[in-house]
Design a protein around this motif. Structure first.
Motif, PDB file in Angstrom:
ATOM      1  N   LYS A 183      -1.427  -2.079  -0.676  1.00 53.31           N
ATOM      2  CA  LYS A 183      -1.611  -0.982  -1.636  1.00 53.31           C
ATOM      3  C   LYS A 183      -2.092   0.274  -0.910  1.00 53.31           C
ATOM      4  O   LYS A 183      -1.758   1.391  -1.308  1.00 53.31           O
ATOM      5  N   ALA A 184      -2.868   0.084   0.151  1.00 56.89           N
ATOM      6  CA  ALA A 184      -3.323   1.235   0.945  1.00 56.89           C
ATOM      7  C   ALA A 184      -2.130   1.938   1.577  1.00 56.89           C
ATOM      8  O   ALA A 184      -2.087   3.169   1.655  1.00 56.89           O
ATOM      9  N   ILE A 185      -1.148   1.171   2.010  1.00 50.96           N
ATOM     10  CA  ILE A 185       0.051   1.765   2.609  1.00 50.96           C
ATOM     11  C   ILE A 185       0.870   2.496   1.555  1.00 50.96           C
ATOM     12  O   ILE A 185       1.429   3.572   1.818  1.00 50.96           O
ATOM     13  N   GLU A 186       0.930   1.952   0.360  1.00 50.69           N
ATOM     14  CA  GLU A 186       1.624   2.653  -0.732  1.00 50.69           C
ATOM     15  C   GLU A 186       0.925   3.981  -1.025  1.00 50.69           C
ATOM     16  O   GLU A 186       1.577   4.990  -1.303  1.00 50.69           O
ATOM     17  N   LEU A 187      -0.392   3.969  -0.937  1.00 56.52           N
ATOM     18  CA  LEU A 187      -1.172   5.177  -1.196  1.00 56.52           C
ATOM     19  C   LEU A 187      -0.977   6.206  -0.086  1.00 56.52           C
ATOM     20  O   LEU A 187      -0.826   7.402  -0.349  1.00 56.52           O
ATOM     21  N   ASP A 188      -0.962   5.736   1.155  1.00 58.03           N
ATOM     22  CA  ASP A 188      -0.807   6.635   2.305  1.00 58.03           C
ATOM     23  C   ASP A 188       0.043   5.938   3.366  1.00 58.03           C
ATOM     24  O   ASP A 188      -0.465   5.154   4.172  1.00 58.03           O
ATOM     25  N   GLU A 206      -2.382   4.524   9.709  1.00 65.45           N
ATOM     26  CA  GLU A 206      -2.160   3.659  10.881  1.00 65.45           C
ATOM     27  C   GLU A 206      -3.045   2.422  10.851  1.00 65.45           C
ATOM     28  O   GLU A 206      -2.639   1.324  11.207  1.00 65.45           O
ATOM     29  N   TYR A 207      -4.289   2.598  10.416  1.00 65.51           N
ATOM     30  CA  TYR A 207      -5.241   1.487  10.401  1.00 65.51           C
ATOM     31  C   TYR A 207      -4.755   0.343   9.515  1.00 65.51           C
ATOM     32  O   TYR A 207      -4.938  -0.830   9.838  1.00 65.51           O
ATOM     33  N   ALA A 208      -4.110   0.677   8.412  1.00 66.71           N
ATOM     34  CA  ALA A 208      -3.603  -0.367   7.507  1.00 66.71           C
ATOM     35  C   ALA A 208      -2.560  -1.227   8.212  1.00 66.71           C
ATOM     36  O   ALA A 208      -2.556  -2.459   8.090  1.00 66.71           O
ATOM     37  N   TYR A 209      -1.655  -0.593   8.940  1.00 69.30           N
ATOM     38  CA  TYR A 209      -0.628  -1.352   9.658  1.00 69.30           C
ATOM     39  C   TYR A 209      -1.253  -2.215  10.746  1.00 69.30           C
ATOM     40  O   TYR A 209      -0.842  -3.364  10.963  1.00 69.30           O
ATOM     41  N   ALA A 255     -16.176   7.163  11.930  1.00 67.72           N
ATOM     42  CA  ALA A 255     -15.104   6.426  12.600  1.00 67.72           C
ATOM     43  C   ALA A 255     -14.169   5.891  11.557  1.00 67.72           C
ATOM     44  O   ALA A 255     -14.575   5.502  10.490  1.00 67.72           O
ATOM     45  N   ARG A 256     -12.892   5.827  11.895  1.00 61.46           N
ATOM     46  CA  ARG A 256     -11.930   5.397  10.880  1.00 61.46           C
ATOM     47  C   ARG A 256     -12.164   3.961  10.493  1.00 61.46           C
ATOM     48  O   ARG A 256     -11.908   3.554   9.387  1.00 61.46           O
ATOM     49  N   ARG A 257     -12.647   3.148  11.425  1.00 62.13           N
ATOM     50  CA  ARG A 257     -12.862   1.754  11.104  1.00 62.13           C
ATOM     51  C   ARG A 257     -13.959   1.605  10.070  1.00 62.13           C
ATOM     52  O   ARG A 257     -14.170   0.558   9.506  1.00 62.13           O
ATOM     53  N   PHE A 258     -14.651   2.699   9.812  1.00 62.51           N
ATOM     54  CA  PHE A 258     -15.699   2.692   8.811  1.00 62.51           C
ATOM     55  C   PHE A 258     -15.354   3.663   7.692  1.00 62.51           C
ATOM     56  O   PHE A 258     -16.197   4.304   7.126  1.00 62.51           O
ATOM     57  N   GLY A 259     -14.059   3.788   7.419  1.00 63.42           N
ATOM     58  CA  GLY A 259     -13.641   4.517   6.240  1.00 63.42           C
ATOM     59  C   GLY A 259     -13.411   5.980   6.443  1.00 63.42           C
ATOM     60  O   GLY A 259     -13.095   6.688   5.509  1.00 63.42           O
ATOM     61  N   ASN A 294      -8.192   7.820  -0.483  1.00 64.53           N
ATOM     62  CA  ASN A 294      -8.801   7.304   0.739  1.00 64.53           C
ATOM     63  C   ASN A 294      -8.249   5.915   1.046  1.00 64.53           C
ATOM     64  O   ASN A 294      -8.813   4.894   0.677  1.00 64.53           O
ATOM     65  N   ALA A 295      -7.126   5.884   1.749  1.00 64.67           N
ATOM     66  CA  ALA A 295      -6.459   4.615   2.049  1.00 64.67           C
ATOM     67  C   ALA A 295      -7.301   3.742   2.969  1.00 64.67           C
ATOM     68  O   ALA A 295      -7.284   2.508   2.856  1.00 64.67           O
TER      69      ALA A 295
END
Length: 589
Positions: A510-515, A519-522, A4-8, A483-484
């Motif tokens: 920084k995760a958003i800069e990476l990717d 969507e999860y970061a936002y 699951a994305r919530r788990f990376g 892996n953002a």
């Protein structure tokens, strides 16, 4: 497929049922919240006294007026009786209201409405609280007659006179929900939750229900209009690596070995395979289309590859057409057929057509019962449907087919973790050691597999072992620098560990800069902005809207709309009622 994305681990079939409860995040203005593994981490709450309920206007109370005339004669008996004292307009109105209450209790709602109407017409305009009561009582009678339109109109008048009238807010919220006016219903129930200090479970459940309905309504329309979008390389790589027997992926690997760096005169499909192996995904759909239009020998394989890319790019209709045509072929290699069934089944599951999806998986099992990919991907979908026992059984089957396939081991640990977490809800117990041990065994078996370390890191954080968790996140990011999602979870770890909202925000940015497509970061940043207070609510809404534009499924989009709508409702309520929303970051310091 990743858990699951919530788990990376992001997956195209991800389900928003694993999302944070909406009222706890989107509406919980008075409850400091931070997200961690398995759901929510609650900071210590500072209780707020629940607002007292106003008296029930529909009970039969005695008249407040003491205006009964006294008939007293003189001792001689010659003096005429004194006339009755005339009631004031306020007293007359109260008398009409009390009469209406008696009719209401007796189920005579039309007569009650007449009495409340008389009360409204008689009451002086300056007595706003009394007038608000009369309008609300009449709304209650209209509600019994199922006249939703008049319920809303009378509640509007009651709230114009008394904007914080909780019973009128709830009655209007209910009527608006019935009428489909969900935005107004949400604002009303949001106001109630705020006025009650978020201490009434029934109000919170109503808020969650309205948010869910509103989010689903908006997502259904928006999802039809969404534009195709190529996801990040990491996303695509994670999905492709969740197959062991994918004939197209294996063909790309074989082609790379055969050519050994030499270019030859090859077909469009073979060029597409080269692009697949080099993780240059942008041109693959066009190359496959060229192969298909030429009706060359690799048409079926080209259609399978194109359908896979359509699936990853959220072009569901096109993906379904390709998978259907592959499966309609008269002569078809067993592994091609099973792979197409798995992907079509996953597409059905993404569309929440669970019966059709599970039917495809069952057919795939009958065709090739030794194919690990069938059990692995069906296990993933069982996790998404919260069928943990079925998921664990599928993943154990997958492992029995190939003990060296890391994704199945990791996903099984995740399923066991989720099952344990569901059994511990509300019990305030530490994470079982068996969960940590399961992840640790995955890391020991597959030390170069980044997702194993990312999940282990989150489990360590959930167990309060923050320094160990941070070290594991570092190792996971060394293995997969793009892996953002793992970086987002590392930011959340900082919040859980150090209660430092600013540091968490910096890491997630920084995760958003990476990717920029993460969507999860936002989503997480938007939720953190909500916690900062009303001054950051507008920014939170902007972040939720960005996440919506990147969302991959209708259910995920509905969840994000719920968060955005909750933030909007808070802003509007605060403005309309003159309420200062608390700064959660300060409360949590």
């Amino acid at each position: 497929m990743a858990a699951a994305r919530r788990f990376g681990m992001e997956v195209p079939a991800e389900n928003a049922n694993d999302a944070w409860p909406k009222w706890k995040i989107g509406l919980a203005v008075g409850v400091p919240v931070a997200v961690v593994l398995g759901g929510l981490w609650y900071a210590k709450q500072r209780g707020r006294k629940q607002s007292k309920e106003k008296k029930d206007e529909n009970d039969s109370r005695t008249e407040t007026s003491k205006a009964k005339a006294a008939n007293s004669a003189s001792p001689s008996g010659n003096v005429p009786e004194k006339p009755e004292k005339e009631l004031s307009p306020s007293e007359q109105a109260q008398a009409e209201k009390n009469k209406g209450n008696k009719y209401f209790k007796g189920g005579k709602y039309d007569q009650a409405i007449n009495c409340y109407t008389n009360a409204i017409q008689t009451c002086p305009e300056g007595e706003k609280e009394a007038l608000a009561t009369f309008y609300h009582n009449r709304a209650a009678a209209y509600e019994k007659l199922r006249n939703v339109k008049m319920v809303i109109e009378d509640c509007n008048e009651a709230l114009r006179l008394n904007p914080k009238y909780q019973k009128a807010l709830m009655r209007r919220a209910t009527a608006c929900e019935q009428k489909g006016e969900l935005t107004q219903a949400l604002e009303d129930v949001t106001a109630i939750c705020i006025l009650e200090g978020f201490q009434n479970p029934q109000s919170l459940m109503t808020a969650d229900r309205v948010l869910k309905s509103l989010g689903q309504t908006k997502a259904k329309e928006a999802f039809k209009k969404r534009k195709p979008m190529m996801p990040s390389r990491h996303f695509i790589r994670t999905y492709l690596n969740s197959f062991l027997n994918d004939p197209v992926i294996n063909a790309a690997k074989a082609l790379a070995e055969q050519q050994n760096g030499h270019s030859e005169d090859i077909s469009s499909y073979q060029v597409a395979l080269q692009k697949l192996g080099a993780e240059e995904f942008d041109d693959i759909i066009d190359l496959c289309s060229k192969e298909i239009s030429a009706s060359l020998t690799n048409e079926i394989e080209a259609r399978l590859l194109r359908g896979t890319m359509y699936f990853l790019c959220n072009q569901q209709k096109e993906a379904m057409e390709d998978f259907n045509k592959v499966l309609a072929a008269e002569i078809l290699d067993k592994r091609v057929k099973v792979n197409a069934l798995i992907k079509r089944g996953s597409l059905y599951m993404q569309q929440e057509k669970h019966t059709e999806g599970l039917d495809d998986f069952a057919t795939a099992v009958r065709i090739d019962p030794d194919n690990i990919d069938v059990y692995h991907h069906r296990g993933h979908h069982n996790i998404q449907m919260d069928r943990m026992d079925d998921a664990i059984r599928d993943l154990e089957n997958a492992i029995s087919k190939c003990t060296t396939f890391a994704p199945s081991h990791v996903q099984k640990s995740f399923a066991e973790h989720k099952k344990a977490a569901s059994q511990m809800v509300g019990m305030n117990l530490p994470l079982p050691q068996s969960v940590l041990q399961s992840y640790k065994e995955c890391v020991d078996m597959f030390p170069e597999y980044g997702d194993a370390r990312a999940l282990y890191a989150q489990a360590l954080g959930d167990a309060g072992k923050f320094e160990e968790a941070d070290r594991e996140f570092n190792k996971a990011l060394e293995l997969e620098p793009d892996n953002a999602t793992a970086l987002v979870h590392r930011g959340l770890l900082q919040l859980q560990w150090k209660q430092n909202l600013q540091e968490a925000t910096t890491v997630i940015n920084k995760a958003i800069e990476l990717d920029p497509k993460c969507e999860y970061a936002y989503e997480v940043l938007g939720t953190l902005e909500v916690q900062k207070g009303p001054g950051s609510m507008v920014k939170a809404i902007e972040l939720f809207q960005k996440a919506i534009s990147l969302s991959r499924t209708e259910s995920e989009m509905a969840h994000l709309y719920s968060l955005s709508d909750a933030a909007k409702a808070q802003l509007n309520v605060a403005k309309n009622l003159g309420i200062n929303l608390p700064n959660l970051a300060a409360m949590n310091s």
